[in-house]
Enzyme design. Structure first.
Site, PDB file in Angstrom:
ATOM      1  N   GLU A 186       0.751  -1.362   0.028  1.00 44.52           N
ATOM      2  CA  GLU A 186       0.016   0.149  -0.117  1.00 44.52           C
ATOM      3  C   GLU A 186       0.776   1.318  -0.047  1.00 44.52           C
ATOM      4  O   GLU A 186       0.358   2.285  -0.502  1.00 44.52           O
ATOM      5  CB  GLU A 186      -0.883   0.016   1.243  1.00 44.52           C
ATOM      6  CG  GLU A 186      -1.840  -1.184   1.292  1.00 44.52           C
ATOM      7  CD  GLU A 186      -3.079  -0.947  -0.040  1.00 44.52           C
ATOM      8  OE1 GLU A 186      -3.173   0.237  -0.265  1.00 44.52           O
ATOM      9  OE2 GLU A 186      -3.671  -1.994  -0.172  1.00 44.52           O
ATOM     10  N   SER A 466     -48.739 -35.238  29.528  1.00 47.45           N
ATOM     11  CA  SER A 466     -48.198 -36.320  30.729  1.00 47.45           C
ATOM     12  C   SER A 466     -46.961 -35.548  31.632  1.00 47.45           C
ATOM     13  O   SER A 466     -46.473 -36.317  32.628  1.00 47.45           O
ATOM     14  CB  SER A 466     -47.989 -37.528  30.436  1.00 47.45           C
ATOM     15  OG  SER A 466     -49.306 -38.190  29.811  1.00 47.45           O
TER      16      SER A 466
END
Length: 869
Positions: A186, A466
């Site tokens: 860069e 149940s």
């Protein structure tokens, strides 16, 4: 002669050029002054922004760290799942943290450095052996024995997603190869220029002219940082001018390491929906699921390449472009001597190596995270959770979560295929917790576990069927003078009539009645009629209070059908109730949150275990025996063959009307798990608890580590042998019978065939009989309501019931006429002083619920005799 006066020459008038030079000089001076003033303004803006700069960071969430201990139960596949969650790589030899190796049954692991809620633990190497699912020989790097070794915690996402997200790193933590590669790619003059690089601009111009297109930019790293912080990305000359000025000012005030650090944390490197991925620290986790310090050269090259255009070079959508860009960066690295030519050739041939896109989700566990947010909100605002960078340490176990997700996804698909159900019609939810701590190890709220929609584990209120019955039987077992596991319960038709004429007549599966049945077997077989009769005998309000003491806060209707499951609970609430059974009566508040620290790892708050005992350990242990029989001989016995026989599993099936809901809630000595299956439209599934949820539950539990052996009985419990009528069989004079636990307060009638000891009673009376001395009882203060019933009153009521049954049996022997009848008072409670007979009662009505007992398993008591020893 007249004299002539000499005239002095006139000064030449300023020319036009001169005038323009003066004017230009004045303009330059004004311009310079304006520029200085403007730069002062920019300088103030820059310094205010950077000096007070704080990143807006969402809270980061971590799983519980795996703690290795000598003697712990650990399956190899469980260990591999933990390594996968941490993204540890298997290598032949260890070369850096985040790696593990195996030779036979011996493992070596190099732990990464990690900041836990209680402090930082540095990178370290540990070795151990894993044999027969047991960990042993835990050693440190120098071979020293260790009691325990904690791995780092896996990052499992962020809270309140969307917006900018980053994981900032300090300059000292930046890998040198990354810093040098960025500079080489860069900004090659970064270490020498003063914010703006004329050489870089000239070099870019030449490269662009040669290529006939813009192939290289002239902006320095400093200029790019200024652009990322202060400006948008729309190209303009004014923006470039401001970038250059502020870059110079930035170089005046800040050194190169700081500028490079901020660039590495600020550059945009990806997008995930509304979530923007900023900085190399987060990008490393996003693309490779590992920390920045563990990146390999080819991975660094890919991330540096993405800085040019993360969308254009997206490695998932555009892998060919990403590969080309990565290799270009590798070439630059080789040119600058950052890697050798041999390394360049090797790295160039490697694949991209990015994680699966689904694995990079911001919130991969939405059901668990929703509960986590509920626990955090009393202490932290939404703004704090969104921006303060908090570190959230949780209870989630990645290996257990993965196991449950696979069981839910695979189980629903398999059931649809095997049962001929419509594809994708079944939905599911599951919760798995640690019994002792209440830690939520896993939670799934959808058959697609990562789907962030409706969370059925927390929000789906469905009738439990149940699953509620154990509360009825626990209420009975809390009265040891009146009920025990062998007490005979009448499983016969029962009819309750409301004031408006509606009739409630619960029936068993297959519409079969089973007559007098031991209490434990009535629960194990899930007989509806026996359970309803027992619950009405005990009183609705007493059963309701038991459910409350089990930690359930949901609405409980005061109607008889509540006894059979006309109660709507979420899977999370059911888990809390059954964890109380598993924990010996101690209710531990379920939690997902362990601790919170700030962004720097300094602890802010620690959340401790919260527990309360509302149920005595003795009746809960007796109930546990009955729930174990559910799996051994009851409605859950289809799972028995797939579960290890040395582990004391217990649980209960649950099915609601028209097979709308399929439940199973069960536990081992260590873990409680609940599974629900059903449809969002509440239509029929054709699945019972045994044929649906139980199969998924068993798939989960058989793959988890469990403590082996029998569960120790609490003080106040003794084992006795009884016959099929619940009468005591003295083993010195009788053989056979069933050995089961009883409370010391229970007084059993002797079996008639076992009275041989009466022949020597005169001898025992003369010399004394130690067997007649009272046994040690549990401390009175530990007993809960329902204990201490007067035995004389109990015997009187028993004689009255026997007399009524003899006198009031009708011609069919099924319906009683007359006798004392229970009344429903204005509070909606039963007066249980008399016996509940079979005459219709004036009670509120709710819909009938089915039993969980398959037809082939609904056998009368006489058929159970062959199972007795």
């Amino acid at each position: 002669m007249a004299s002539t006066k000499r005239r002095r020459p006139r000064a030449p008038r300023p020319g036009r050029l001169h005038r323009w030079l003066v004017r230009l000089g004045l303009l330059a001076l004004v311009g310079a002054l304006a520029l200085v003033a403007y730069m002062i303004y920019l300088d103030v803006q820059l310094r205010e922004q950077l000096d007070s700069r704080q990143y807006q960071l969402p809270a980061r969430v971590f799983a519980r760290p795996l703690v290795l201990r000598d003697g712990m139960v650990m399956r190899p596949d469980e260990l591999l799942a933990e390594f996968a969650a941490l993204n540890y790589r298997e290598k032949k030899t260890l070369s850096e943290p985040g790696q593990w190796t195996r030779e036979g049954m011996d493992y070596r692991v190099w732990r990464r450095d990690f900041v836990h809620a209680d402090g930082r633990e540095p990178a370290a190497v540990v070795s151990f052996r894993l044999r027969n699912d047991e960990l042993s020989n835990l050693r440190g790097e120098q071979g020293e024995p260790l009691r325990e070794f904690r791995l780092d915690a896996a990052a499992i996402g962020t809270l309140l997603g969307g917006g900018d997200d980053r994981n900032p790193v300090r300059f000292a933590d930046i890998p040198p190869l990354l810093a040098n590669t960025l500079i080489a790619v860069e900004d090659q003059d970064f270490l020498h220029h003063f914010g703006v690089s004329p050489r870089g601009i000239a070099r870019a111009m030449v490269a662009n002219l040669r290529a006939g297109a813009v192939v290289q930019g002239g902006s320095t790293i400093t200029q790019q940082l200024v652009k990322n912080i202060f400006f948008d990305h729309k190209p303009s000359l004014w923006r470039k001018f401001n970038e250059a000025l502020m870059a110079v000012l930035m170089e005046l005030h800040y050194d190169k390491p700081y500028i490079l650090q901020e660039y590495i944390n600020e550059v945009w490197l990806g997008q995930q929906g509304s979530r923007a991925i900023y900085g190399f620290g987060l990008a490393s986790e996003f693309y490779f699921q590992k920390p920045l310090s563990s990146l390999e050269p080819q991975e660094i090259a890919l991330l540096v390449g993405l800085a040019k255009g993360a969308s254009y070079y997206n490695p998932w959508r555009n892998p060919e472009r990403a590969m080309e860009r990565r290799n270009t960066v590798l070439e630059v690295m080789a040119e600058h001597g950052l890697i050798t030519p041999e390394q360049y050739r090797r790295y160039r041939a490697m694949p991209l190596g990015v994680a699966r896109e689904a694995g990079a989700a911001q919130n991969p566990y939405p059901a668990f995270t929703e509960r986590l947010l509920q626990e955090l909100r009393p202490y932290y605002s939404i703004e704090e959770l969104r921006t303060a960078g908090l570190r959230i340490y949780t209870t989630l176990a990645p290996s257990v979560q993965k196991l449950v997700e696979n069981a839910i996804s695979g189980g629903t698909e398999r059931l649809e295929k095997d049962r001929g159900l419509q594809a994708d019609s079944l939905q599911a939810a599951s919760v798995v917790v640690d019994n002792e701590t209440g830690d939520v190890l896993a939670m799934v709220g959808d058959r697609r576990p990562s789907y962030p929609g409706f969370n059925r584990a927390l929000e789906a209120r469905r009738q439990v069927g149940s699953l509620i019955k154990p509360a009825v039987y626990l209420t009975a077992l809390e009265r040891p003078y009146q009920y025990n596991l062998a007490t005979l319960i009448d499983d016969a038709p029962i009819r309750v009539e409301a004031a408006d004429g509606q009739v409630w007549m619960p029936s068993n599966f297959g519409n079969r009645s089973h007559g007098l049945t031991p209490l434990y077997l009535a629960l194990a077989k899930s007989y509806n009629q026996a359970s309803a009769r027992l619950g009405l005998d005990l009183g609705l309000e007493n059963v309701r209070q038991t459910i409350r003491r089990l930690g359930v806060q949901a609405d409980l209707p005061r109607v008889p059908s509540m006894l059979l499951g006309a109660v709507e609970l979420t899977p999370f609430e059911v888990t809390g109730m059954y964890q109380t059974f598993a924990n010996g009566g101690e209710t531990v508040e379920l939690r997902t949150l362990l601790a919170v620290s700030d962004a720097n790892g300094e602890q802010i708050q620690k959340f401790r275990r919260k527990a309360a005992r509302n149920v005595d350990a003795v009746p809960v242990f007796l109930l546990r025996y009955a729930l174990e029989q559910v799996i051994l001989v009851g409605t859950g016995d289809s799972a028995r063959r797939s579960l290890p026989g040395s582990v004391a599993f217990a649980g209960k099936t649950g099915t609601t009307n028209d097979y709308r809901d399929s439940w199973f809630a069960g536990f081992s000595p260590d873990i409680t798990a609940v599974v629900w299956l059903g449809r969002d439209d509440n239509e029929r599934t054709s699945l019972t608890g045994a044929t649906g949820a139980l199969a998924v539950w068993a798939d989960i539990m058989r793959k988890l580590p469990h403590r082996h052996g029998r569960v120790a009985a609490p003080r106040g419990v003794e084992y006795k042998t009884v016959n099929q009528r619940g009468q005591y069989m003295d083993p010195r004079y009788c053989k056979g019978g069933r050995n089961m636990p009883f409370s010391y307060e229970t007084r059993l009638e002797p079996a008639p065939g076992c009275a041989g000891s009466e022949r020597f009673r005169w001898f025992r009376d003369f010399f004394g009989d130690d067997r007649r001395q009272p046994r040690e009882l549990a401390p009175e203060q530990e007993m809960t309501p329902g204990w201490g019933v007067d035995p004389n009153d109990q015997r009187r009521q028993q004689r009255e019931r026997q007399l009524q049954e003899q006198l009031q049996m009708d011609d069919q022997g099924q319906q009683l006429n007359g006798g004392e009848r229970d009344e429903f008072d204005t509070q909606g409670e039963f007066d249980t002083q008399g016996e509940f007979d079979r005459e219709p009662l004036q009670l509120p009505i709710s819909e009938e619920l089915d039993s969980d007992v398959p037809v082939e398993e609904a056998r009368p008591w006489a058929e159970e005799e062959e199972q007795w020893p």
